[in-house]
Motif scaffolding. Structure first.
Motif, PDB file in Angstrom:
ATOM      1  N   ALA A   1       0.998  -1.199   0.518  1.00  0.00           N
ATOM      2  CA  ALA A   1      -0.189  -0.319   0.446  1.00  0.00           C
ATOM      3  C   ALA A   1       0.917   0.830   0.339  1.00  0.00           C
ATOM      4  O   ALA A   1       1.988   0.727   0.504  1.00  0.00           O
ATOM      5  CB  ALA A   1      -0.906   0.217   1.019  1.00  0.00           C
ATOM      6  N   ALA A   2       0.642   2.402  -0.691  1.00  0.00           N
ATOM      7  CA  ALA A   2       1.213   2.844  -0.353  1.00  0.00           C
ATOM      8  C   ALA A   2       1.309   4.071   0.823  1.00  0.00           C
ATOM      9  O   ALA A   2       2.710   4.385   1.075  1.00  0.00           O
ATOM     10  CB  ALA A   2       0.450   4.783  -1.042  1.00  0.00           C
ATOM     11  N   THR A   3       0.485   3.873   1.884  1.00  0.00           N
ATOM     12  CA  THR A   3       1.340   4.243   2.922  1.00  0.00           C
ATOM     13  C   THR A   3       1.243   3.130   4.109  1.00  0.00           C
ATOM     14  O   THR A   3       0.594   2.069   3.956  1.00  0.00           O
ATOM     15  CB  THR A   3       0.588   5.052   4.238  1.00  0.00           C
ATOM     16  N   ILE A   4       2.725   2.694   5.462  1.00  0.00           N
ATOM     17  CA  ILE A   4       2.869   1.533   5.326  1.00  0.00           C
ATOM     18  C   ILE A   4       3.625   2.232   6.549  1.00  0.00           C
ATOM     19  O   ILE A   4       3.916   3.643   7.036  1.00  0.00           O
ATOM     20  CB  ILE A   4       4.034   0.566   5.009  1.00  0.00           C
ATOM     21  N   ASP A   5       3.554   1.249   7.946  1.00  0.00           N
ATOM     22  CA  ASP A   5       4.456   1.840   8.852  1.00  0.00           C
ATOM     23  C   ASP A   5       5.287   2.678   8.922  1.00  0.00           C
ATOM     24  O   ASP A   5       6.613   2.310   8.879  1.00  0.00           O
ATOM     25  CB  ASP A   5       3.454   0.717  10.210  1.00  0.00           C
ATOM     26  N   PRO A   6       5.331   4.024   9.579  1.00  0.00           N
ATOM     27  CA  PRO A   6       6.668   4.835   9.545  1.00  0.00           C
ATOM     28  C   PRO A   6       7.696   4.195  10.243  1.00  0.00           C
ATOM     29  O   PRO A   6       8.765   4.370   9.932  1.00  0.00           O
ATOM     30  CB  PRO A   6       6.540   5.744  10.032  1.00  0.00           C
ATOM     31  N   ARG A   7       7.748   3.080  10.378  1.00  0.00           N
ATOM     32  CA  ARG A   7       9.002   1.922  11.878  1.00  0.00           C
ATOM     33  C   ARG A   7       9.316   1.769  11.384  1.00  0.00           C
ATOM     34  O   ARG A   7      10.715   0.894  11.328  1.00  0.00           O
ATOM     35  CB  ARG A   7       8.274   1.772  12.951  1.00  0.00           C
ATOM     36  N   LEU A   8       8.910   1.045   9.620  1.00  0.00           N
ATOM     37  CA  LEU A   8       9.885  -0.114   9.015  1.00  0.00           C
ATOM     38  C   LEU A   8      10.297   0.862   7.579  1.00  0.00           C
ATOM     39  O   LEU A   8       9.836   1.788   6.982  1.00  0.00           O
ATOM     40  CB  LEU A   8       8.479  -1.036   8.153  1.00  0.00           C
ATOM     41  N   CYS A   9      11.803   0.211   7.493  1.00  0.00           N
ATOM     42  CA  CYS A   9      12.231   1.045   7.006  1.00  0.00           C
ATOM     43  C   CYS A   9      12.403  -0.399   6.016  1.00  0.00           C
ATOM     44  O   CYS A   9      12.856  -1.752   5.901  1.00  0.00           O
ATOM     45  CB  CYS A   9      14.114   0.666   6.956  1.00  0.00           C
ATOM     46  N   ALA A  10      11.838   0.000   5.167  1.00  0.00           N
ATOM     47  CA  ALA A  10      11.222  -1.491   3.668  1.00  0.00           C
ATOM     48  C   ALA A  10      11.783  -0.678   2.064  1.00  0.00           C
ATOM     49  O   ALA A  10      11.712   0.181   1.619  1.00  0.00           O
ATOM     50  CB  ALA A  10       9.162  -0.776   3.702  1.00  0.00           C
ATOM     51  N   SER A  11      11.932  -1.741   1.918  1.00  0.00           N
ATOM     52  CA  SER A  11      12.057  -1.784   0.160  1.00  0.00           C
ATOM     53  C   SER A  11      11.700  -3.234  -0.540  1.00  0.00           C
ATOM     54  O   SER A  11      11.462  -4.167   0.649  1.00  0.00           O
ATOM     55  CB  SER A  11      13.290  -2.163   0.271  1.00  0.00           C
ATOM     56  N   PRO A  12      11.442  -3.403  -1.607  1.00  0.00           N
ATOM     57  CA  PRO A  12      10.900  -4.737  -2.560  1.00  0.00           C
ATOM     58  C   PRO A  12      11.800  -5.551  -2.403  1.00  0.00           C
ATOM     59  O   PRO A  12      13.412  -5.587  -2.042  1.00  0.00           O
ATOM     60  CB  PRO A  12      10.979  -4.380  -4.160  1.00  0.00           C
ATOM     61  N   LEU A  13      11.720  -6.845  -2.105  1.00  0.00           N
ATOM     62  CA  LEU A  13      12.070  -7.675  -2.173  1.00  0.00           C
ATOM     63  C   LEU A  13      13.040  -8.371  -3.454  1.00  0.00           C
ATOM     64  O   LEU A  13      12.705  -8.024  -4.524  1.00  0.00           O
ATOM     65  CB  LEU A  13      11.272  -9.488  -2.365  1.00  0.00           C
ATOM     66  N   PRO A  14      14.540  -8.044  -2.668  1.00  0.00           N
ATOM     67  CA  PRO A  14      15.563  -8.095  -4.293  1.00  0.00           C
ATOM     68  C   PRO A  14      15.395  -9.289  -4.686  1.00  0.00           C
ATOM     69  O   PRO A  14      15.296 -10.405  -4.226  1.00  0.00           O
ATOM     70  CB  PRO A  14      16.546  -8.380  -3.043  1.00  0.00           C
ATOM     71  N   ALA A  15      15.593  -8.651  -6.379  1.00  0.00           N
ATOM     72  CA  ALA A  15      15.321 -10.202  -7.236  1.00  0.00           C
ATOM     73  C   ALA A  15      17.343 -10.509  -6.687  1.00  0.00           C
ATOM     74  O   ALA A  15      18.590  -9.838  -6.390  1.00  0.00           O
ATOM     75  CB  ALA A  15      16.059  -9.103  -8.249  1.00  0.00           C
ATOM     76  N   LEU A  16      16.933 -12.350  -7.033  1.00  0.00           N
ATOM     77  CA  LEU A  16      18.234 -12.545  -7.052  1.00  0.00           C
ATOM     78  C   LEU A  16      19.608 -12.472  -8.606  1.00  0.00           C
ATOM     79  O   LEU A  16      19.000 -12.631  -9.109  1.00  0.00           O
ATOM     80  CB  LEU A  16      17.842 -14.207  -6.886  1.00  0.00           C
ATOM     81  N   THR A  17      20.602 -12.545  -7.396  1.00  0.00           N
ATOM     82  CA  THR A  17      21.976 -12.893  -9.066  1.00  0.00           C
ATOM     83  C   THR A  17      22.771 -13.315  -9.236  1.00  0.00           C
ATOM     84  O   THR A  17      22.453 -14.404  -9.075  1.00  0.00           O
ATOM     85  CB  THR A  17      22.399 -10.642  -8.891  1.00  0.00           C
ATOM     86  N   ALA A  18      23.616 -13.425  -7.987  1.00  0.00           N
ATOM     87  CA  ALA A  18      24.958 -13.529  -7.987  1.00  0.00           C
ATOM     88  C   ALA A  18      24.730 -14.445  -6.878  1.00  0.00           C
ATOM     89  O   ALA A  18      23.398 -14.350  -5.650  1.00  0.00           O
ATOM     90  CB  ALA A  18      26.284 -12.925  -7.402  1.00  0.00           C
ATOM     91  N   ALA A  19      25.478 -16.157  -6.712  1.00  0.00           N
ATOM     92  CA  ALA A  19      25.352 -17.403  -5.701  1.00  0.00           C
ATOM     93  C   ALA A  19      26.378 -16.324  -4.390  1.00  0.00           C
ATOM     94  O   ALA A  19      27.372 -15.988  -5.056  1.00  0.00           O
ATOM     95  CB  ALA A  19      25.263 -18.339  -5.652  1.00  0.00           C
ATOM     96  N   THR A  20      26.315 -17.519  -3.148  1.00  0.00           N
ATOM     97  CA  THR A  20      27.298 -17.439  -2.705  1.00  0.00           C
ATOM     98  C   THR A  20      27.730 -18.784  -2.057  1.00  0.00           C
ATOM     99  O   THR A  20      26.481 -19.305  -1.776  1.00  0.00           O
ATOM    100  CB  THR A  20      27.317 -16.464  -0.663  1.00  0.00           C
ATOM    101  N   PRO A  21      28.612 -19.691  -1.265  1.00  0.00           N
ATOM    102  CA  PRO A  21      29.150 -20.376  -1.008  1.00  0.00           C
ATOM    103  C   PRO A  21      28.119 -20.933   0.074  1.00  0.00           C
ATOM    104  O   PRO A  21      27.564 -19.730   0.395  1.00  0.00           O
ATOM    105  CB  PRO A  21      30.173 -20.734  -1.101  1.00  0.00           C
ATOM    106  N   ALA A  22      28.586 -21.943   0.719  1.00  0.00           N
ATOM    107  CA  ALA A  22      27.728 -22.507   1.648  1.00  0.00           C
ATOM    108  C   ALA A  22      28.094 -22.014   3.083  1.00  0.00           C
ATOM    109  O   ALA A  22      29.223 -21.671   3.105  1.00  0.00           O
ATOM    110  CB  ALA A  22      26.803 -23.987   1.401  1.00  0.00           C
ATOM    111  N   GLY A  23      27.515 -21.630   4.006  1.00  0.00           N
ATOM    112  CA  GLY A  23      28.095 -21.421   4.916  1.00  0.00           C
ATOM    113  C   GLY A  23      28.491 -22.025   5.747  1.00  0.00           C
ATOM    114  O   GLY A  23      28.143 -23.620   5.554  1.00  0.00           O
ATOM    115  N   ALA A  24      29.425 -22.383   6.685  1.00  0.00           N
ATOM    116  CA  ALA A  24      29.732 -23.685   7.724  1.00  0.00           C
ATOM    117  C   ALA A  24      28.710 -23.591   8.376  1.00  0.00           C
ATOM    118  O   ALA A  24      29.161 -23.290   9.910  1.00  0.00           O
ATOM    119  CB  ALA A  24      31.037 -22.763   8.174  1.00  0.00           C
TER     120      ALA A  24
END
Length: 552
Positions: free
Chosen positions: A166-189
């Motif tokens: 929605a156009a207005t959201i809770d001002p406490r949220l620092c919001a952005s769209p779910l990012p697109a997937l690009t590069a990959a990272t090795p699995a964690g330990a």
């Protein structure tokens, strides 16, 4: 071990690959150190490649693509500053993005915190307060729920939104769209005992507890569930249950470990279930509680048995439903028992040899029925079910941020289920009720489950919930909420007369409430707490005020 108990999982039992169940091969293929999601995904991607793993709406992921998506999702988390051990809150319905974020967390070593999409206010505030997530991923339709979070509660410093918000959201949220997937990272330990998810319980006896689920626990869910359901390589696993609970999440692992396709529908629809099962050529289904009854209540159709479903999970399905369900749809319902803290501990035969029980103790677990002092009780006597797993990290490791609750639940190194259970001499285990649901009426203990089964045997009754209401004399009075079959009618006194001679007089309800619908969880379980909290409503019939005397 009884003849119906599942066989032990050992390398000696594994024969030639062609004749070996997929779950047994998976158990052998992944030694203890490999029971982590990155290794499982990578190895299964090599084995199955372009075979379809996930179907969700128009989305199709192959095994190979799923491994790539997990690695790329993990990189997106790294780019957002998420580190191994950080919590990522996830409030999302059944859609691919849920799994995308979950897999990214599991690949990196972060911890996913799925949130029930119905939560608001205090319940939602408690989860944020308890888990302190570093990131919130929320579907657009649930962004407004954040406005109900208490002002004193600190929301995550960063929010990703799935879909158009929605156009207005809770001002406490620092919001952005779910990012697109690009590069990959090795699995964690990552180690098998590392927490992969914190799943919150219903919190019926206090604030919800966050169950810490290790990487290996989800592995074992995939193995033990597949064994109980007789899953074969190439099966199509069809679920409508919500991903924020154990059942649907571990069904994904069943598909991953056993070379199957996982079909995720948005939600359960009694009228649309069989059409969807046919459309996907589903072979294994997942039904809980009232869902099977709701399917039977649908009008009969010529195509009722025109599907490929071979078996369905039927945990919590009333015993009288099994036979008509099999006769009409041709699908046996599998009895079973497990919890977020444990695993698929009990399983019945296919088809069930004792419908409505928990089944037999599965290999890999130990069980005892104990009294209030943790002393073991003999067969036939009800007590609390306590459990242990033989495999490392097959159970949850505790409750997040609640050490006292963890110590209490794992007293004497056995997990205390809070369930009142009986073990019969033939090896069947029978659920009686939750320890907290046991009703104390005038010096007598009343099993809500036993009263419910008596009332459900009436042909006009579709659903029943027994719960306590306060008595003027102290202790409890027995109350019954009754849902009738379509087109049926009953008077409250008919329920009383039906119970007479079937249960002890002191267990016969004083209060009867005929309802048009039951308050249900997303899993189809009746919310008894809602009924208890409603108390004596205007439509509650009182046997004593009506002057109805019991026939003893």
């Amino acid at each position: 071990m009884t003849e119906n108990q599942a066989p032990a999982i050992t390398s000696e039992t594994v024969g030639q690959e062609m004749a070996t169940p997929a779950w047994a091969l998976a158990m052998i293929s992944f030694p203890p150190s490999d029971r982590i999601l990155p290794t499982i995904l990578s190895r299964q991607a090599e084995r199955y490649g372009e075979r379809v793993l996930l179907v969700s709406g128009d989305t199709r992921w192959t095994f190979a693509q799923t491994a790539d998506i997990a690695a790329a999702s993990a990189q997106a988390l790294v780019d957002a500053g998420i580190k191994p051990g950080d919590r990522v809150a996830l409030m999302c319905s059944n859609r691919p993005e849920f799994l995308q974020v979950y897999l990214g967390c599991a690949w990196l070593g972060a911890i996913a915190v799925p949130i029930n999409t119905a939560l608001r206010g205090f319940q939602l505030s408690h989860i944020f307060r308890n888990s302190s997530p570093a990131l919130l991923v929320v579907e657009a339709q649930f962004v407004s729920a954040m406005e109900s979070v208490e002002a004193a509660v600190e929301l995550p410093p960063r929010t990703w939104i799935i879909g158009a918000a929605a156009a207005t959201i809770d001002p406490r949220l620092c919001a952005s769209p779910l990012p697109a997937l690009t590069a990959a990272t090795p699995a964690g330990a990552i180690r098998p005992g590392d927490t992969v998810a914190i799943l919150y319980t219903s919190g019926t006896t206090g604030p919800a507890k966050g169950v810490c689920c290790p990487q290996a626990q989800l592995f074992w869910w995939g193995i033990y569930s597949a064994r109980a359901l007789g899953i074969r390589e190439g099966d199509v696993l069809f679920t409508t249950l919500p991903l924020f609970h154990t059942n649907a999440l571990n069904a994904f692992y069943q598909a991953l470990l056993n070379g199957c396709t996982y079909v995720l529908e948005p939600k359960f629809s009694a009228s649309g279930f069989w059409a969807a099962a046919r459309r996907h050529n589903a072979t294994v289904g997942y039904l809980l509680g009232a869902m099977a009854s709701m399917l039977l209540a649908q009008p009969n159709g010529a195509d009722d048995s025109m599907h490929r479903l071979r078996v369905a999970l039927g945990g919590g399905v009333p015993p009288q439903i099994h036979a008509p369900f099999l006769a009409r749809f041709g699908v046996p319902l599998v009895d079973g028992y497990g919890s977020t803290e444990t695993n698929f501990v009990f399983a019945g035969a296919i088809p069930s040899d004792r419908p409505g029980t928990m089944g037999y103790l599965a290999d890999g677990f130990e069980a005892r029925i104990v009294d209030e002092n943790d002393s073991e009780l003999p067969d036939g006597q009800a007590g609390e079910l306590v459990l242990r797993a033989r495999e490392p990290f097959a159970f949850a490791s505790g409750y997040f941020g609640m050490p006292e609750k963890t110590v209490d639940a794992w007293q004497n190194l056995w997990f205390h289920s809070g369930d009142r259970v009986v073990r019969d001499s033939d090896g069947h285990y029978r659920f009686i009720d939750r320890m907290k649901d046991s009703i104390r009426r005038r010096g007598e203990n009343v099993s809500s489950w036993e009263v419910e089964q008596s009332i459900l045997s009436h042909p006009a009754v579709a659903g029943c919930a027994i719960y306590p209401l306060p008595s003027e004399l102290g202790e409890d009075e027995v109350a019954a909420a009754i849902l009738l079959e379509p087109g049926q009618s009953l008077e409250p006194v008919d329920i009383i007369r039906h119970c007479e001679g079937r249960i002890a007089y002191f267990a016969i309800p004083r209060y009867v409430r005929i309802v048009s619908r039951m308050p249900l969880t997303e899993n189809g379980k009746i919310k008894k707490g809602v009924l208890r909290e409603a108390g004596l409503t205007t439509d509650t019939w009182d046997r004593e005020k009506a002057g109805v005397r019991l026939r003893r």
